[in-house]
Design an enzyme around this catalytic site. Sequence first.
Site, PDB file in Angstrom:
ATOM      1  CG  HIS A   1      -1.736  -1.339   1.232  1.00 18.47           C
ATOM      2  ND1 HIS A   1      -2.678  -1.720   0.303  1.00 18.47           N
ATOM      3  CD2 HIS A   1      -1.620  -2.382   2.114  1.00 18.47           C
ATOM      4  CE1 HIS A   1      -3.138  -2.933   0.609  1.00 18.47           C
ATOM      5  NE2 HIS A   1      -2.503  -3.358   1.701  1.00 18.47           N
TER       6      HIS A   1
ATOM      7  CD  GLU B   1      -1.909  -3.492   5.182  1.00 16.51           C
ATOM      8  OE1 GLU B   1      -1.407  -4.486   4.633  1.00 16.51           O
ATOM      9  OE2 GLU B   1      -3.095  -3.123   4.980  1.00 16.51           O
TER      10      GLU B   1
ATOM     11  CG  HIS C   1       0.513  -6.849   2.509  1.00 13.05           C
ATOM     12  ND1 HIS C   1      -0.293  -5.881   1.964  1.00 13.05           N
ATOM     13  CD2 HIS C   1       1.319  -7.284   1.512  1.00 13.05           C
ATOM     14  CE1 HIS C   1       0.009  -5.730   0.688  1.00 13.05           C
ATOM     15  NE2 HIS C   1       0.987  -6.574   0.380  1.00 13.05           N
TER      16      HIS C   1
ATOM     17  CD  GLU D   1      -1.903  -9.837   4.843  1.00 14.82           C
ATOM     18  OE1 GLU D   1      -1.780  -8.921   5.691  1.00 14.82           O
ATOM     19  OE2 GLU D   1      -2.443  -9.656   3.736  1.00 14.82           O
TER      20      GLU D   1
END
Length: 300
Positions: A90, A127, A182, A264
């Site tokens: 992101h 995040e 992530h 993650e």
Amino acid sequence: MSYAGPEFGYPQPRRPRRRPLAVALAVLVPGALLGWLVYGGVSGAADGNGTAAAASPRASAPPTASSTTAEDKKPLGSLHGKVVVIDPGHNLTNFRHPAEINRKVDIGTNRKECDTTGTSTNSGYAEARFTLDVAHRLRTLLERRGATVKLTQDGDRPFGPCVDERARIGNGAKADAVVSIHADGAGAGQRGYHVILPGRVHQGIADTRRIVAPSAELGKLVAADFGRATHTAPSNYIGHGTGLDTRTDLGGLNLSKVPKVFIECGNMRDSKDAALLTSGAWRQKAAQGISEGIVRFLRG
């Protein structure tokens, strides 16, 4: 890291000695030393390795340059010539560019949004901020090992890059390994980390057949070392306790031509995981774990 400084010995006050005793010592000490040397030579010969096996610790010779092993002389690295691409998930300012990040791109199996804003903790820790911080820590660790490290973005662009461009960056660098960082946004009570592996895709512009096996190896090593370094457990909601999940709907994986995985690191929406993700000390452990997995993969 603290370093111990050198120790300095100070001269002790002289004690008055009688002259006859000094003379006696002058005679006895050389003889005793000669006897010890003869004993050491005999003992060493009997030991078969040229050292005095029975000598006390105080009689041990100090290490010399010749006692340094080849392993000791190795640089911290041994990853010279290896290229690692780190993909911080992101972008902090994606939310300012909804039209751009909602644009659909081809991922082989279908078309998906260029990128998303990512998630955040309930207190607002984004995040994208987490992923970039861990990426910087990871880059430092890998460069110390001698690897060439490239980031897909370094907070230096207004949005993105899109998922297809992220894949192209790794491909263009001819990376030996790519890791996309992530943190998840699942429900409260769902905890733990998981690593996403590319599934077998041969459709449209996507062809993962050559990278499925090496990516799976990379993912297993990263998952194992991440758990060990952070003292956290694999996801309790994805991967059936293995910490591994295979997907064919992620453009960053589908379009990769080099070994690549996503990690993650935890669930930002769970208060216990969020407490870890917002800790700088824990993020350093996360980077260390990812680094160790990559290093083991690159060393074969």
